[in-house]
Scaffold this motif. Structure first.
Motif, PDB file in Angstrom:
ATOM      1  N   LYS A 166      22.215  11.367  -0.270  1.00 59.14           N
ATOM      2  CA  LYS A 166      21.256  11.509   0.829  1.00 59.14           C
ATOM      3  C   LYS A 166      21.934  11.223   2.159  1.00 59.14           C
ATOM      4  N   GLY A 167      21.243  11.564   3.248  1.00 60.30           N
ATOM      5  CA  GLY A 167      21.792  11.357   4.577  1.00 60.30           C
ATOM      6  C   GLY A 167      21.614   9.939   5.080  1.00 60.30           C
ATOM      7  N   ASN A 168      22.184   9.685   6.259  1.00 59.55           N
ATOM      8  CA  ASN A 168      22.144   8.344   6.848  1.00 59.55           C
ATOM      9  C   ASN A 168      20.719   7.865   7.109  1.00 59.55           C
ATOM     10  N   ARG A 169      19.876   8.756   7.615  1.00 63.29           N
ATOM     11  CA  ARG A 169      18.497   8.354   7.929  1.00 63.29           C
ATOM     12  C   ARG A 169      17.756   7.869   6.688  1.00 63.29           C
ATOM     13  N   PHE A 170      17.936   8.555   5.580  1.00 64.60           N
ATOM     14  CA  PHE A 170      17.256   8.164   4.338  1.00 64.60           C
ATOM     15  C   PHE A 170      17.627   6.738   3.949  1.00 64.60           C
ATOM     16  N   TRP A 171      18.931   6.430   3.966  1.00 66.59           N
ATOM     17  CA  TRP A 171      19.363   5.100   3.531  1.00 66.59           C
ATOM     18  C   TRP A 171      18.994   4.029   4.556  1.00 66.59           C
ATOM     19  N   LEU A 172      19.019   4.374   5.841  1.00 68.19           N
ATOM     20  CA  LEU A 172      18.587   3.403   6.845  1.00 68.19           C
ATOM     21  C   LEU A 172      17.113   3.049   6.677  1.00 68.19           C
ATOM     22  N   LEU A 173      16.286   4.061   6.442  1.00 73.31           N
ATOM     23  CA  LEU A 173      14.853   3.812   6.258  1.00 73.31           C
ATOM     24  C   LEU A 173      14.589   3.035   4.977  1.00 73.31           C
ATOM     25  N   LEU A 174      15.196   3.469   3.871  1.00 70.84           N
ATOM     26  CA  LEU A 174      14.983   2.775   2.601  1.00 70.84           C
ATOM     27  C   LEU A 174      15.516   1.347   2.671  1.00 70.84           C
ATOM     28  N   GLY A 175      16.718   1.184   3.227  1.00 68.24           N
ATOM     29  CA  GLY A 175      17.321  -0.138   3.282  1.00 68.24           C
ATOM     30  C   GLY A 175      16.529  -1.105   4.138  1.00 68.24           C
ATOM     31  N   SER A 176      16.114  -0.679   5.337  1.00 69.12           N
ATOM     32  CA  SER A 176      15.353  -1.582   6.210  1.00 69.12           C
ATOM     33  C   SER A 176      14.003  -1.925   5.600  1.00 69.12           C
ATOM     34  N   ALA A 177      13.378  -0.966   4.891  1.00 75.32           N
ATOM     35  CA  ALA A 177      12.100  -1.244   4.234  1.00 75.32           C
ATOM     36  C   ALA A 177      12.268  -2.283   3.129  1.00 75.32           C
ATOM     37  N   LEU A 178      13.272  -2.101   2.271  1.00 73.09           N
ATOM     38  CA  LEU A 178      13.509  -3.056   1.185  1.00 73.09           C
ATOM     39  C   LEU A 178      13.918  -4.427   1.720  1.00 73.09           C
ATOM     40  N   CYS A 179      14.712  -4.436   2.796  1.00 73.19           N
ATOM     41  CA  CYS A 179      15.090  -5.721   3.403  1.00 73.19           C
ATOM     42  C   CYS A 179      13.851  -6.451   3.924  1.00 73.19           C
ATOM     43  N   GLY A 180      12.946  -5.703   4.571  1.00 73.45           N
ATOM     44  CA  GLY A 180      11.727  -6.313   5.086  1.00 73.45           C
ATOM     45  C   GLY A 180      10.845  -6.876   3.989  1.00 73.45           C
ATOM     46  N   VAL A 181      10.638  -6.098   2.921  1.00 69.08           N
ATOM     47  CA  VAL A 181       9.828  -6.565   1.785  1.00 69.08           C
ATOM     48  C   VAL A 181      10.474  -7.798   1.158  1.00 69.08           C
TER      49      VAL A 181
END
Length: 519
Positions: A339-354
């Motif tokens: 996947k692209g950078n945006r996908f991993w940035l969004l997924l990563g920041s969401a999981l970090c927040g949770v």
């Protein structure tokens, strides 16, 4: 066409991450080694003065890294990326030499400590300079389809070196007596290994073709690109298209430089301003989502969770480092291609927040630090440990590597070094801020610290969603300009470029052959 030269050059540049990672990993263990405290006459200091001395040693390195970026910028811009790598390695090795200097002028430890601290500062200068140039070098030598993977090697080597630093200090404590100077000198001396390797191997890699073309050294640019792509003189056609793109970017860069506009005026233009906002924002987010809070507090979390022995807590902390390393490797060789950078940035920041919200809830229920001996293993404690590991994984496949990747590839060639200096200085500035505020937040509001970091994770997700474009597999130059509504949106460059080409051709500045498209 072989990729050996490309991978060798990228790996050499990635050694600056080893300087960074090991320095971060070993210093915490070094500062508590009995031989270190004894040699520098710190063991008899009151707790508050000892804490101040230890904080000064850490902070001087961070401040040195900040100024190392500023020091490396003119070297990078005027003499090239390769010379900046050599400059970084040279300062780092000299800094290690001062840290190993055995003489104590005053006899009370102050003279030796001052020399050691000077070495730490110089060491930091080398690391900061390396964090500026290494991502730039890798980005400029990489084809678009390889750039993400090669750039991710930086984060992988950083995590591997940090892990080596942690276990190196631990092993030295176990192998040597507290009275032996080798106990503290060996972890310091190990710093020479990546520093000398970087110094040696850099001699065998080329300058980046983009920098050479920008300086008008076209024959050298062609030779360097052919070497990096592993082709011979009879296979010149295989790199001609990429060479054309490099030449076009260099010509546009020359025209823009010829306008002699100030850097401030440049960054206020729409295309550049948008890129700088993305780069600075990613570096701020990388620090503000809370990884350093876990780096600092993980052992206490594990002990509060019921793993009350020091050995079990240190083991789980070591596993924390292993998770970060394995995640970085997985991203480098797998996730970056999926996947692209945006996908991993969004997924990563969401999981970090949770993860931070969950951690705040369970840490709130764990015993306070003064009751760690009475802590019992509970389901909530186990979940806290697992949450720390989930956060480490999420960060290491998103903000960890991608922040460096994006900042190295998005800026126009003619101001690339200056823009990267701004984003890299932002990285070090916020590392200093986080190192200062995290212990104070944990001491004053405890578990609520994780709520603050969870909110920053949420803000990061929203900001990435609306402000960060996709840059994966985008070629440097014209294509990247189009992603950010480009520099060319603010001017009509075509006439100036054609004039520049004609003038240069009249002077013999361009030669025929691979550059036939432009002559």
């Amino acid at each position: 066409m072989t990729k050996f030269h490309l991978y060798f050059s990228a790996l050499t540049a990635c050694l600056t991450a080893s300087l960074f990672g090991y320095s971060v990993g070993f210093i915490g263990g070094l500062l508590v080694l009995p031989s270190f405290l004894s040699h520098f006459h710190l063991s008899n200091l009151p707790a508050n003065l000892l804490a101040i001395a230890q904080a000064r040693i850490v902070t001087l390195w961070l401040v040195g890294a900040f100024f190392g970026v500023l020091l490396g910028m003119p070297v990078c811009s005027r003499w090239g990326r390769k010379w900046c790598l050599l400059f970084s390695a040279g300062m780092y090795v000299c800094g290690v030499g001062l840290q190993l200097y055995p003489v104590d002028f005053g006899g009370d430890g102050n003279g030796a400590l001052a020399i050691f601290e000077a070495g730490r500062f110089l060491n930091g200068l080398g690391v900061g300079c390396g964090t500026l140039v290494s991502p730039m070098y890798i980005s400029e030598i990489s084809p678009p389809n390889e750039r993400g993977m090669l750039m991710s090697g930086y984060q992988t080597i950083l995590q591997l070196s940090a892990l080596a630093g942690f276990w190196g200090a631990y092993a030295s404590n176990s192998l040597f007596l507290d009275t032996s100077p080798l106990q503290y000198r060996l972890p310091i001396a190990i710093q020479l290994v990546p520093g000398l390797l970087l110094l040696f191997f850099t001699l065998f890699i080329p300058e980046t073709p983009r920098f050479l073309a920008e300086k008008g050294r076209f024959d050298e640019a062609e030779t360097a690109l052919a070497w990096l792509r592993g082709v011979g003189p009879d296979e010149d056609g295989k790199v001609a298209e990429e060479l054309d793109e490099v030449m076009e970017a260099a010509r546009v860069s020359e025209v823009l430089k010829g306008r002699k506009e100030s850097f401030l005026k440049e960054v206020l233009k729409k295309g550049v301003r948008e890129r700088l906002v993305v780069g600075v924002g990613l570096m701020i987010a990388q620090n503000m989502v809370g990884l350093n809070a876990l780096n600092y507090y993980a052992p206490v979390i594990f002990m509060s969770a019921g793993f009350t022995t020091v050995s079990s807590s240190l083991f789980l902390t070591g596993v924390f480092g292993v998770v970060k390393l394995l995640s970085a490797i997985a991203f480098m060789f797998g996730f970056v291609r999926i996947k692209g950078n945006r996908f991993w940035l969004l997924l990563g920041s969401a999981l970090c927040g949770v993860s931070m919200f969950i951690l705040a809830y369970f840490v709130h229920a764990l015993p306070p630090q003064d009751q760690l001996a009475d802590a019992k293993l509970t389901i909530g404690g186990v979940i806290s440990v697992l949450t720390v590991y989930i956060f480490a994984f999420s960060f290491s496949v998103s903000l960890g590597p991608i922040s460096w990747n994006v900042c190295s590839e998005i800026f126009p060639l003619h101001i690339n070094a200056k823009c990267c200096a701004v984003t890299t200085c932002t990285q070090w500035l916020f590392q200093i801020v986080i190192a200062y505020i995290t212990p104070r937040l944990l001491a004053s509001i405890g578990w609520a610290t994780y709520i603050i970091y969870a909110l920053f994770c949420t803000l990061t997700y929203i900001w990435v969603l609306f402000s960060v474009p996709e840059t994966r597999n985008v070629a440097l130059g014209k294509e990247m300009d189009q992603v950010f509504a480009g520099v060319k949106d603010d001017f009509d460059l075509e006439e100036d470029v054609e004039t520049t080409v004609l003038l240069r051709a009249e002077r013999g500045g361009l030669r025929r052959g691979s550059f036939g498209t432009y002559t």
